[in-house]
Write an enzyme that holds these catalytic residues in place. Structure first.
Site, short mmCIF file in Angstrom:
data_model
loop_
_atom_site.label_atom_id
_atom_site.label_comp_id
_atom_site.label_asym_id
_atom_site.label_seq_id
_atom_site.Cartn_x
_atom_site.Cartn_y
_atom_site.Cartn_z
N GLU A 66 -4.48 16.79 4.38
CA GLU A 66 -5.83 16.30 4.09
C GLU A 66 -6.79 16.72 5.19
O GLU A 66 -6.41 16.78 6.37
CB GLU A 66 -5.77 14.78 3.97
CG GLU A 66 -7.04 14.09 3.52
CD GLU A 66 -6.80 12.60 3.27
OE1 GLU A 66 -5.67 12.23 2.88
OE2 GLU A 66 -7.72 11.81 3.50
N GLU B 271 -15.55 11.29 7.08
CA GLU B 271 -15.71 9.91 6.64
C GLU B 271 -16.84 9.24 7.41
O GLU B 271 -16.99 9.44 8.62
CB GLU B 271 -14.40 9.13 6.79
CG GLU B 271 -13.25 9.76 6.01
CD GLU B 271 -12.04 8.86 5.91
OE1 GLU B 271 -12.20 7.62 5.97
OE2 GLU B 271 -10.93 9.39 5.76
#
Length: 372
Positions: A148, A152
């Site tokens: 990943e 964020e």
């Protein structure tokens, strides 16, 4: 009707040859594929064949469960009658019982490998959510095989009182994960900012508004996957400190990706030909509906479709709509039909931006290669 439209797009790819040998990203190299979504001008995410909108529950033992729903992913094109224009991802205000209602969508294609991935996002100022743009390996994952690459944004950190505004960059490389927290000189909720990562073998570089903020050479993913956008909250104090007490919205202006794939289709005939390789411009500074943004694919070729992987004439979009930098040749169609022996086009014609004797219509451009 949809099958016919897709077949027509493939004809454009072959005949026009625009960007047929790839997309050049400065300092990174040339990639074979492009995927772009112009959410400032798209209406109808539910009908977009390039994305899957999530509609599943996410259950937790030690925190509040979440429910992803199509109702929380809303297209709001310019001028933005429902608030900030773009694709709105809602976390609904929590009532104190049940699941938190959240939003997520992911690309249908799952073969996206090394490349340059970008999204222009305006985050929420409502405390208690996490907004994210990331790439993730497709399929089941656990701590031993998770891969990943994340940007964020934690909305509780987005306040005037915060001495430093933070963006969280996260990597999972199959044998563990790691997080870094670069600072940014703005509140993420003040406007649309481009969050970008360039992924190459052994390195991931993170950019904000075209400025390098982080480089990582550890935990770098190696397998293909997909792009995901989400906005969520499950009440964990150690992370997003939610859920929010009122509706919170994260708004996405666009997604752009230039990448290699694990299933390449040979289409490069002459890399030395004019426009065979298209240069990808850097986005330097914030984005707005009034600031033109360059797309290298016709992001609205199919009605209701905000993404394209087929190279055609580059366009620049703004609040007033797109302006083709390479108008299609041919004469204006006299009967609302495109193509034919004369190569008629409907671009700038009295029938609107596109027309077809077969009843199909295409937003903004009708190429003379269509034959009806």
């Amino acid at each position: 009707h949809r099958l016919l439209v897709v077949e027509t797009v493939l004809i454009i790819d072959t005949v026009l040859g625009k960007c047929e040998c790839g997309y050049s990203v400065q300092g990174q190299g040339t990639y074979t594929n492009a995927f772009e979504a112009d959410f400032f001008h798209q209406d109808g995410i539910a009908n977009d064949g390039n994305w899957d909108v999530s509609g599943y529950p996410q259950l937790y033992k030690d925190s509040i469960s979440m429910q992803y729903s199509l109702d929380n992913v809303i297209s709001n094109p310019v001028p933005g009658s429902l608030g900030d224009p773009g694709l709105q991802l809602f976390v609904r205000g929590y009532t104190g019982s049940g699941a938190v209602r959240t939003a997520e969508l992911a690309t249908k294609r799952v073969d996206m490998h090394y490349g340059s991935y970008r999204a222009a996002i305006k985050s929420t100022a409502v405390s208690g959510t996490c907004g994210a743009m990331f790439w993730m390996r497709d399929g089941a994952q656990d701590d031993n095989n998770k891969q990943e690459i994340d940007f964020e944004i934690l909305s509780y950190e987005d306040t005037d009182a915060s001495p430093q505004r933070k963006i969280h960059t996260v990597l999972h490389g199959g044998s563990g994960g790691g997080e870094n927290v670069p600072n940014v000189p703005f509140r993420p909720s003040d406007g649309y900012h481009e969050y970008r990562f360039d992924w190459s073998p052994g390195k991931v570089s993170f950019y904000v508004d075209g400025q390098l903020v982080q480089e990582r050479t550890d935990l770098v993913p190696t397998v293909p996957g997909r792009i995901i956008l989400n906005h969520w909250s499950h009440g964990q104090y150690y992370w997003e400190k939610g859920p929010p007490e009122k509706d919170a919205v994260m708004t996405v202006a666009y997604v752009k990706a230039y990448f290699n794939t694990t299933t390449p289709a040979p289409r490069c005939i002459d890399p030395g030909a004019k426009d065979a390789i298209c240069e990808v411009p850097d986005q330097l500074g914030p984005v707005s509906p009034q600031t033109p943004t360059t797309f290298l694919t016709d992001v609205n070729l199919i009605s209701g479709n905000g993404g394209s992987v087929n190279p055609v004439n580059p366009t620049t979009t703004s609040a007033a709509g797109p302006v083709s930098t390479n108008p299609a040749p041919g004469k204006i169609s006299p009967d609302n039909k495109c193509g034919g022996n004369e190569g008629f086009t409907c671009l700038n014609g009295p029938a609107g931006d596109c027309c077809s004797g077969s009843g199909y219509w295409y937003v903004r451009k009708c190429s003379p290669v269509f034959q009806y």
